[in-house]
Design an enzyme around this catalytic site. Structure first.
Site, PDB file in Angstrom:
ATOM      1  N   GLU A   1       1.002  -4.240   4.222  1.00 47.17           N
ATOM      2  CA  GLU A   1       1.554  -3.127   3.729  1.00 47.17           C
ATOM      3  C   GLU A   1       0.690  -2.287   2.851  1.00 47.17           C
ATOM      4  OE1 GLU A   1       4.901  -2.171   4.016  1.00 47.17           O
ATOM      5  OE2 GLU A   1       4.972  -3.728   5.565  1.00 47.17           O
TER       6      GLU A   1
ATOM      7  N   CYS B   1      11.210  -8.037  13.714  1.00 47.82           N
ATOM      8  CA  CYS B   1      11.169  -8.787  12.433  1.00 47.82           C
ATOM      9  C   CYS B   1      11.449 -10.227  12.712  1.00 47.82           C
ATOM     10  CB  CYS B   1      11.693  -8.105  11.275  1.00 47.82           C
ATOM     11  SG  CYS B   1      11.718  -8.927   9.721  1.00 47.82           S
TER      12      CYS B   1
ATOM     13  N   CYS C   1       5.092 -13.668  12.577  1.00 48.11           N
ATOM     14  CA  CYS C   1       5.473 -12.527  11.632  1.00 48.11           C
ATOM     15  C   CYS C   1       4.651 -11.419  12.286  1.00 48.11           C
ATOM     16  CB  CYS C   1       5.081 -12.573  10.337  1.00 48.11           C
ATOM     17  SG  CYS C   1       5.288 -11.352   9.219  1.00 48.11           S
TER      18      CYS C   1
ATOM     19  N   HIS D   1       3.932  -8.653  11.265  1.00 48.80           N
ATOM     20  CA  HIS D   1       2.632  -8.222  10.447  1.00 48.80           C
ATOM     21  C   HIS D   1       1.435  -8.629  10.688  1.00 48.80           C
ATOM     22  CE1 HIS D   1       6.002  -6.600   7.655  1.00 48.80           C
ATOM     23  NE2 HIS D   1       5.021  -5.900   7.103  1.00 48.80           N
TER      24      HIS D   1
ATOM     25  N   ASP E   1      11.953  -2.892  11.328  1.00 50.67           N
ATOM     26  CA  ASP E   1      11.156  -4.139  10.588  1.00 50.67           C
ATOM     27  C   ASP E   1      11.414  -3.890   8.998  1.00 50.67           C
ATOM     28  OD1 ASP E   1       9.592  -6.194   9.947  1.00 50.67           O
ATOM     29  OD2 ASP E   1       7.657  -5.306   9.785  1.00 50.67           O
ATOM     30  N   SER E   2      11.087  -4.785   8.286  1.00 51.51           N
ATOM     31  CA  SER E   2      11.065  -4.555   6.893  1.00 51.51           C
ATOM     32  C   SER E   2      10.070  -3.695   6.313  1.00 51.51           C
ATOM     33  CB  SER E   2      10.934  -6.100   6.042  1.00 51.51           C
ATOM     34  OG  SER E   2       9.733  -6.625   6.562  1.00 51.51           O
TER      35      SER E   2
HETATM   36  N1  DGL Z   1       7.648  -8.389   9.787  1.00 52.15           N
HETATM   37  C1  DGL Z   1       8.305  -9.237   9.135  1.00 52.15           C
HETATM   38  C2  DGL Z   1       8.583 -10.703   9.933  1.00 52.15           C
HETATM   39  O1  DGL Z   1       8.069 -10.558  11.195  1.00 52.15           O
HETATM   40  C3  DGL Z   1       7.957  -9.651   7.810  1.00 52.15           C
HETATM   41  C4  DGL Z   1       8.970 -10.249   6.864  1.00 52.15           C
HETATM   42  C5  DGL Z   1       9.022 -10.023   5.625  1.00 52.15           C
HETATM   43  O2  DGL Z   1       9.273  -8.703   5.251  1.00 52.15           O
HETATM   44  O3  DGL Z   1       8.713 -10.797   4.496  1.00 52.15           O
HETATM   45  O4  DGL Z   1       8.961 -11.766   9.803  1.00 52.15           O
END
Ligand code: DGL
Length: 284
Positions: free
Chosen positions: A166, A84, A198, A200, A21-22
């Site tokens: 985060e 992600c 998302c 997160h 993931d990011s």
């Molecule tokens: N967890 C990512 C998602 O599902 C986050 C995206 C981001 O870094 O903006 O979209």
């Protein structure tokens, strides 16, 4: 990074599952994989040097995701989960074309289907990053699934929520106020389902529930993805062998460095049943 990969796939049953993931959001998917497949080892890669992806261009997202998938391949993973929605939206087809011969690649799309099937008000909301809404995957699910059922999909987006998770601020009063601001129009619109598009956002569920009590049913993709990983591993005969009393183990790698806050954050986000370690900081 050299993009020509050695032509061998990791077909060892004991090889890890790679999850990317990011940032830390994909740990919500890791949590579900650990519940569903407790014998597996997981390598988790968080591209914290580049988070958030939600505001990046399509090409930037694709390039960053390809680097991450190659890195996981080199770590010997037997399967990769792009945990992600934003990365999946732009990269899934491209990644499968480029790396599909090496290992299966599983991606995410917001869990609209259960919401569409169960809504009583025929209105469902999806909360996701702007990039996810730009991508074709969500457009396809709306077109081929929600529209034929006569369900209206309300798109809601915010760039503020990923950084909140985060930073480990998902339970603060300020976060609850912000969620109230973002989500109140959805409740007023009569939507009875909120799809968290998302990875997160499942970490914000408690605060969303606190603000909106039971006014909306909240769904996310974590469990469905974990089941899909299990199905694909079984199909390829790659499930790890069961071990007595085994605990899932997660090795976490961060491209953006590691601080004491990272440690606190992981303790907050990963369930106590999971054995995890910060493997190391990596800049690829
Ligand atoms: N967890 C990512 C998602 O599902 C986050 C995206 C981001 O870094 O903006 O979209």
């Amino acid at each position: 990074m050299n993009s020509v990969l050695p032509v061998f796939a990791s077909t060892s049953l004991q090889a890890p599952i790679g999850v990317f993931d990011s940032g830390v959001g994909g740990l919500s998917v890791v949590h579900e994989i650990c519940q569903h497949l407790p014998d597996e080892q997981i390598i988790y890669l968080a591209d914290t040097a580049n988070v958030p992806y939600g505001a990046k261009t399509d090409e930037e997202i694709r390039a960053l995701t390809a680097i991450a998938v190659e890195w996981l391949y080199r770590k010997g993973c037997k399967i990769v989960v792009v945990a992600c929605n934003t990365a999946s939206a732009f990269s899934l087809d491209f990644l499968r074309q480029k790396y599909g011969e090496y290992f299966p690649i599983i991606g995410l799309v917001p869990a609209l289907k259960p919401a569409v099937l169960n809504t009583q008000t025929k209105k469902v909301a999806v909360l996701a990053t702007p990039a996810t809404f730009r991508g074709q995957l969500i457009k396809d699910v709306i077109e081929y699934f929600a529209k034929p059922q006569g369900v209206e999909v309300i798109a809601v987006t915010s760039l503020a929520l990923v950084p909140i998770v985060e930073e480990g601020k998902q339970h603060t009063v300020e976060t609850q106020q912000l969620l109230q601001q973002i989500l109140s129009p959805i409740v007023s619109s009569g939507a009875d389902y909120l799809v968290l598009g998302c990875t997160h956002y499942p970490f914000l569920k408690q605060s969303i529930g606190y603000v909106f009590a039971d006014q909306m049913t909240i769904v996310d993709s974590g469990q469905a993805v974990a089941r899909q990983v299990g199905r694909v591993l079984a199909h390829q005969q790659l499930n790890a062998l069961p071990k007595m009393g085994s605990q899932p183990t997660v090795s976490c790698y961060f491209t953006g460095g590691y601080t004491i806050q990272t440690d606190t954050l992981l303790k907050q986000l990963l369930s106590p049943q999971v054995t995890w370690k910060i493997a190391q900081f990596t800049a690829y």
